[in-house]
Structure formats: structure tokens, C-alpha cells
Design an enzyme around this catalytic site. Structure first.
Site, PDB file in Angstrom:
ATOM      1  N   ALA A   1    -100.394  33.342  38.392  1.00  0.00           N
ATOM      2  CA  ALA A   1    -100.997  32.025  38.173  1.00  0.00           C
ATOM      3  C   ALA A   1    -101.682  31.573  39.455  1.00  0.00           C
ATOM      4  CB  ALA A   1     -99.912  31.036  37.782  1.00  0.00           C
TER       5      ALA A   1
ATOM      6  N   GLY B   1     -97.711  35.745  36.705  1.00  0.00           N
ATOM      7  CA  GLY B   1     -98.406  35.575  35.423  1.00  0.00           C
ATOM      8  C   GLY B   1     -99.141  36.837  35.004  1.00  0.00           C
TER       9      GLY B   1
ATOM     10  N   GLU C   1     -96.727  38.875  33.387  1.00  0.00           N
ATOM     11  CA  GLU C   1     -96.361  38.251  32.104  1.00  0.00           C
ATOM     12  C   GLU C   1     -97.413  38.535  31.027  1.00  0.00           C
ATOM     13  OE1 GLU C   1     -95.626  34.502  34.131  1.00  0.00           O
ATOM     14  OE2 GLU C   1     -93.626  34.458  33.218  1.00  0.00           O
TER      15      GLU C   1
ATOM     16  N   GLU D   1     -92.436  35.039  41.761  1.00  0.00           N
ATOM     17  CA  GLU D   1     -92.438  33.576  41.645  1.00  0.00           C
ATOM     18  C   GLU D   1     -91.426  32.899  42.568  1.00  0.00           C
ATOM     19  OE1 GLU D   1     -92.799  35.625  39.093  1.00  0.00           O
ATOM     20  OE2 GLU D   1     -94.160  34.806  37.584  1.00  0.00           O
TER      21      GLU D   1
END
Ligand code: 3HC
Length: 683
Positions: free
Chosen positions: A60, A99, A102, A122
């Protein structure tokens, strides 16, 4: 366009295109969502998602974390990918992190290039995976490995990912391998969320919590990740995802996440100042004077970066010691799997040690790493001047001494700079670049280029006794010794600082590095010390007693058998005795009071360094304290922490302490200014 789509026959190619690292910001999320719709509209038989520039996606976009989340949210986009009737395949080159990983979990198939890495870093940003990582990963790799990956934040190689069941294939060309997958077989692969959850295993969860408490004490995110993973094991996927999202959003705006983001971006912003436009000179061969612990560590850091390195020593014994020291580091790196046999032998080929300075006659940089004495260093500088090319840079690794005075011995002081590495120099990331009054821009630019090649974090500092880091450290130790003499013990002080987040307290650290270095330094400073300043004699008493730290089996602590440390009542008595001699009535300090004194002493000194222009910015001080002195990263560095207290509060507390000792607690003018103006300190 941050996401591009292309159709070839029945195959859709979706490419994330958001240089430099394909961070997943709003436009990427929207682009991926549009791509889901596009693939369905076109009734494709598969989508192959990859990242432009040999990089899948770094996660992200952390720059968005300071603002409110904007739709479409990544978890929703990934649900759409996972549940689409067009199966998605992740073709991973470079890294798939956070992300990015993910996205891969939401695909039916994951194919990685052999040198690609996948992981969930993260927690290093103070958050947990927020788009399904905690919920989908256990379905693929099981509970133990999911906990390990997410709580450590460490990425995995393609080989390990294949072994763990995280990916299905390794291929030199992941896009091609994805194209070749049989359509029918692809249709039979169930979405990750539909795979069964591993069972709840309290032993495994407890072990993970225990491990996190030991390794990442004080940090919230890793423990929260375990809670969220545990919750998901018993919940339908959508409910698990909701639990994860809630935790992610809470953590995203936490103080720890803000501090960790600050350090993450500060580390990357540590670059050559914009006003220095001179190009660096080319370095290929570097000479290092002195092959002790520091010199050999620097040598190895440079060998790692691809330089040819010659250590210059005084005599044959010194040469042998230098060779042994470097050899030991090479062997240890090989043993730990950090380098291959081939890389080890390549490093050895580029290394030599000699007493003959002429063997460094083509070196364009020399780093003096000899004994901390102005006389010794002056002589070395003059010898280097004789033997090296006239435009070679001559640097000193001094931790305290005056770079301008050293430079003045040479005909061209502009070639001189301080390169203050931290021990062990091949591991510690900080490099203080000490700019002398006459250091040329070319020399500074070269120092920054060197730091980049060695993957160090460069911080430019001005000349003063101890520069930025050691000047703050001196105040930290002085405050600790004062607290010790006036009422505490070294172990109480250490414990208070460990509770704050340091891996070790000031006394345990000194025992490691040895008490003799600081002692020699104090003797050097005797002549210039402010006579009005209180002097704490306990450390001198320790040296008189031969308690020099671990190397003598005893320092602030005792190390019976060279192993685990024990508190030493004799040391505690030294504090009591010295207080008695000085007529001081000792008091008992709470852990909070200990922390307050040590931290305020450092903050006040740091503010002075900014005020005097020795440090360029508060962020530089954050980098120095985190990467050179063990200040807890999750507190964002000394000045980031100071900002959480606020200048006005700091001034108020120092004013209170100044009643006890107005000289030691003389408030920095910068702090006063910031308190008066209500501004952040030095920002
Ligand atoms: N967000 C925003 N910017 C990022 C970023 C991210 N996640 N990752 C890297 N960048 C920026 C850097 O700030 C830098 O910017 P600059 O050029 O303006 O200084 C630029 O990208 C290049 O980064 P590096 O200098 O670090 O480049 P390297 O090649 O050395 O390393 C990397 C590349 C390994 C990808 C490294 O940047 C990295 O580890 N990035 C962070 C990865 C991460 O922590 N991801 C998790 C994010 S949180 C998340 O995904 C939440 C999700 O679960 C919902």
C-alpha cells in the site's frame, strides 16, 4: 495510468505501473477494480497480473496513511479479484510486499521469478496486513508460518515460498508460465479464502506471543497481528476480514505507526543536499589506515560494495592482525549464508594488507581508522599526502576529534572529511559525514555516493567534539551517572531504558564497548571541561579498579565465566560512597524519573546541536539516534519523541530540574524558542 490492461486472445494482461515501486495508491486500486470489470466484460479465460519495471508491488502507498482512507479500499478490490469468474494469476518479479503480497493471495495462482521475494513487512510500519494477509495466508502456509511471516515482517525467497505452499511455481518468466497454465486446471483451483483454515493451536499462538514479547518488546502491531490471525481461524472469511480491517485502521493512525513511517521515509530521504551539485569522484581503490576492529569492519563494508581495499598498517604484526580480522568477518558472513563461496573469494581477491603505503598510490580515498589521538592521526595524514594522488580524498573515522585541525596539516584541506562509521562498521547502517570548514563539495558528494554504494544512511554533521551522535551520548551517560550517584543503581537505570524500548541500557552497552575508551576521552577533555560543571567520578573509579567491561570479566556488571551478567554490589557501593564524599543525600528515583532525566538531557543537547548548526535537521538527529545508538525505532527517533512531549512541556520539566543543577540543565535556546512560538522542535 497506474494500471494498464492488454488483451491477447483470451488472456488479459494487467500491469501495475506506478514507479518507482508500484505502491498501491488510490489510482492503482481503482485501476485494478476497473480491470476486474474489464476482464469480466471481455469474458476472458484468465487475467495475468504483474508489475512494471521488474517489480510486482511494494505494498500500500504509505504516503496515504496520514489521510482518511478513500474508496475503493484494497480489501474490497481483492474480494472482487478473488470472487471474479475470471481467474487471476499473479506473475511476480522483484518484490511482492504487504498489499502486493495480498494481491497475490487473492489470485488463484502465484508464480514467482527465482530471485523474487514475497512478504508482509506491515509490522515494520506499525500496522498489520490490512487487505486479507492475516486471513488468507494461514489457509496457504498454515498457522506457524503465517505467524512467523507476519510478525517478523521478513520477506521470503521464491524457493522458500514454494516449499511453504505460498506459491505454486517458480519460473524465469512468470508471465509466460502463467500464460501456459491449462485453462481447465486453472478453473479447478479454489479461491484461497475457500481453502480450510488451519485449526486453532494455543501452543503455537502462545509461542508466537512469547517470541514477539522477547523480540519486539513494546511494539503493538505484532501482538495485534497474532490476535487478528487467531480470531480469523474461527470466523467466516468476510467476518475475519472485517476484524482485520478494523485493527489495521486503528493501528494506521497510532503513534507507533506514525513514528515508524517517519523513520521509513526519513531513511529514504537521507541524500546529498540539493545545494551540492558537484559530481562525485570515481572510487575504485580505497586505502584504510589501521586494521583493528573498526578498520577491518570498514574494509569489509567496502569490499561488500565492490571496492578494492588495502589496509595500511605499521608493522608485520599489524598486517597479520588486519588480515585475520577481515578473514574472520568474511568467514562469518559465509557461514551465516549472507554471501556465497564465490562472493567470499571475490572479496578476498579485492583485499590486501601491507605496511607499504606505495601499494595505495592509486587509491582515490583513504580512511584513517587508527588510534584516537590527534598526533597519531596528523602523522598518518601527512604520510597519506605523500603517497596518494594529489586529488585523493583523505578521511578520518574519528569519533570526536576536530576535523578542521586535522585538515590544517595538509596543503589542500579541502580534500579532508570525516567518515564516522559505527562498530561493527559492516553492520551498522549509520554514517556520520563530518563536513570540515574547508571540505569541498566534490568531497562531500563523493562521501554521499560512497554511503549509497555501501547501503549506509548518510547524515551530514558539523565539526564539534563528538559530532552529533557522541555528543548526545555523552549527555546521556552523564545524566545516567548523575542519577546513579544521587540514588539509583546501574541496573535500575538500564531496566528503565529497556522498558522505554532500548535493547540495552547505557551501562550494559558500555560493558560491551569497554570503559577505557570513554575514560581516555574524559582525560582528553579535562583541559577544556567547564569547571562549574559537576563531574561524576564513578566511571574513573571503575577504571582504577580494572573494571573495564566484558573484556575484563567485570564492568558495571560482573560476568562470571565470561557468560551471563550479574549485578555487582561493589559497583552499587561506589555510587553510595561517592555521594557520601560529596555530601549528597541520596534519593530513590522511580523508573519514570530515571527516564525523564536521561531523555531530557539528550533532547536538550540535541536542541543545542540544531541551534549551533552542527546537526542540519531534527530528522537527521532521529536517524543518528535510531541507526547509530539504539533509540527505539518505533518511537521515531529522539526528536520525533521530543515532539510528542512538546517543547513547552520539555522546557517546564527542565526548568524544574535546573533548580537542582542549573549548569547541567541549562535550557537550549532552541527549546525556549519553540516553546514560546508553539512550534515543533527544529522542524
Ligand atoms: N509506500 C510509499 N512509498 C514507498 C513505499 C510504500 N509502500 N515503498 C517504497 N516507497 C518509496 C520510497 O519512499 C522511495 O521514495 P523516494 O524515491 O521518493 O525516496 C522509493 O519508493 C524507492 O524506495 P527505496 O529507496 O526503499 O527503494 P529500494 O529499491 O531500496 O527498496 C523496497 C524497494 C524493497 C520495495 C522498499 O522500498 C520497501 O521495503 N518498501 C516498503 C515495503 C512495505 O513496507 N510495504 C508494506 C506497506 S503497508 C501495506 O501494504 C498495508 C497493506 O497490508 C494494506
Amino acid at each position: 495510468m497506474s494500471v494498464t490492461t492488454r488483451r491477447e486472445d483470451n488472456v488479459g494482461y494487467v500491469e501495475i505501473d506506478n514507479a518507482p515501486v508500484n505502491a498501491i495508491g488510490l489510482s492503482v486500486r481503482q485501476g485494478l477494480l476497473d480491470a476486474v470489470r474489464w476482464a469480466e466484460r471481455e469474458a476472458l479465460d484468465r487475467v495475468i497480473v504483474s508489475g512494471k519495471g521488474g517489480m510486482f508491488a511494494a505494498g500500500a502507498d504509505a504516503k496515504e496513511f496520514d489521510s482518511a482512507p478513500v474508496e475503493p479500499h484494497l480489501p474490497d478490490v481483492l474480494n472482487q479479484i478473488e470472487n471474479s469468474f475470471v481467474p487471476w494469476i499473479a506473475a511476480i518479479e522483484g518484490v511482492a510486499l504487504g498489499g502486493g503480497a495480498e494481491i497475490a493471495l487473492a489470485c488463484r495462482l502465484r508464480i514467482m521469478a527465482p530471485n523474487a521475494r514475497i512478504g508482509f513487512p506491515e509490522v515494520t510500519l506499525g500496522v498489520i496486513p490490512g487487505a486479507g494477509g492475516t486471513q488468507r495466508l494461514p489457509h496457504l502456509v498454515g498457522l506457524t508460518d503465517a505467524l512467523n511471516m507476519i510478525t517478523s515482517g521478513k520477506p521470503m525467497s521464491a524457493k522458500a515460498a514454494l516449499e511453504k505452499g505460498l506459491i505454486q511455481t517458480i519460473h524465469d518468466e512468470p508471465n509466460y508460465a502463467a500464460f501456459m497454465v491449462n485453462t481447465e486446471e486453472l478453473g479447478c483451483i479454489v479461491p484461497t479464502s475457500d481453502l480450510p483454515s488451519p485449526p486453532v493451536d494455543q501452543d503455537v499462538l502462545n509461542t508466537a506471543r512469547h517470541h514477539v514479547n522477547a523480540k519486539s518488546a513494546g511494539q503493538i502491531a505484532p501482538l495485534r497481528a497474532i490476535d487478528v490471525i487467531e480470531a480469523g481461524l474461527n470466523l467466516p472469511i468476510q467476518e475475519g476480514l472485517a476484524v482485520e480491517r478494523k485493527a489495521f485502521l486503528e493501528l494506521r493512525s497510532s503513534d507507533q505507526a506514525k513514528a515508524l513511517r517517519h523513520i521509513f521515509f526519513a531513511e529514504r530521504a537521507a541524500k546529498l543536499p540539493n545545494d551540492i551539485t558537484a559530481p562525485p569522484i570515481t572510487l575504485e581503490h580505497v586505502a584504510i589506515v589501521g586494521g583493528g576492529t573498526m578498520g577491518s569492519g570498514i574494509a569489509y563494508a567496502l569490499l561488500n560494495a565492490g571496492f578494492r581495499v588495502t589496509i595500511l598498517e605499521n608493522d608485520a604484526e599489524g598486517v597479520e592482525r588486519a588480515k585475520e580480522n577481515v578473514e574472520t568477518i568474511v568467514s562469518a558472513s559465509l557461514k551465516r549464508g549472507l554471501i556465497s563461496e564465490q562472493e567470499a573469494s571475490d572479496r578476498k581477491d579485492r583485499f590486501s594488507a601491507t605496511t607499504d603505503y606505495d601499494q595505495a598510490s592509486d587509491a582515490t580515498l583513504a580512511i584513517e581508522a587508527a588510534f584516537e589521538s590527534m598526533d597519531v592521526k596528523r602523522k598518518i595524514f601527512l604520510t597519506l599526502e605523500k603517497h596518494l594522488p594529489a586529488d585523493a580524498i583523505i578521511a578520518s573515522n574519528t569519533s570526536y576529534l576536530d576535523i578542521n585541525e586535522l585538515a590544517s596539516v595538509l596543503q589542500e584541506p579541502l580534500r579532508v572529511i570525516g567518515l564516522h562509521f559505527f562498530a561493527p562498521a559492516h553492520i551498522m547502517k549509520l554514517l556520520e559525514i563530518v563536513r570540515g570548514d574547508k571540505t569541498s563539495d566534490t568531497v562531500i558528494a563523493t562521501a554521499f555516493a560512497l554511503a549509497k554504494r555501501c547501503r549506509k544512511i548518510p547524515v551530514m554533521v558539523g565539526v564539534c567534539d563528538g559530532f552529533v551522535g557522541n555528543r548526545i551520548l555523552a549527555r546521556y551517560r552523564e545524566a545516567a551517572d548523575t542519577v546513579f550517584m544521587d540514588g539509583s543503581t546501574p541496573w535500575e537505570i538500564d531496566e528503565a531504558m529497556v522498558e522505554f524500548g532500548y535493547a540495552m541500557g547505557p551501562y550494559a552497552v558500555q560493558d560491551l564497548s569497554g570503559l577505557d575508551i570513554a575514560h581516555a576521552n574524559r582525560r582528553r577533555q579535562d583541559a577544556t571541561r567547564d569547571p562549574a560543571r559537576r563531574y561524576i567520578p564513578i566511571a574513573d573509579r571503575m577504571v582504577e579498579l580494572g573494571k573495564l567491561g566484558r573484556k575484563t570479566g567485570a564492568g558495571w556488571y560482573r560476568y562470571p565465566g565470561g557468560e551471563g551478567r550479574v549485578d555487582d554490589p561493589i559497583v552499587a557501593d561506589l555510587g553510595i560512597e561517592e555521594a557520601h564524599f560529596a555530601g549528597i543525600e541520596r534519593v530513590e528515583y522511580s523508573a519514570d524519573e530515571i527516564r525523564q532525566r536521561l531523555l531530557l538531557a539528550m533532547i536538550n543537547e540535541a536542541a543545542d546541536l540544531l541551534h549551533e548548526g552542527i546537526a542540519q535537521s531534527a530528522t537527521d538527529i532521529d536517524l543518528v539516534t535510531v541507526f547509530g545508538y539504539g533509540f527505539p525505532r518505533w518511537r521515531g527517533g529522539l526528536m520525533h519523541y521530543a515532539d510528542t512531549l512538546g517543547a513547552a512541556e520539555i522546557v517546564k520539566q527542565i526548568q524544574q530540574l535546573a533548580k537542582e543543577d542549573p549548569v547541567a540543565w541549562k535550557i537550549s535556546p532552541l527549546l525556549k524558542q519553540c516553546a514560546d512560538n508553539g512550534t515543533r522542535i527544529g522542524r
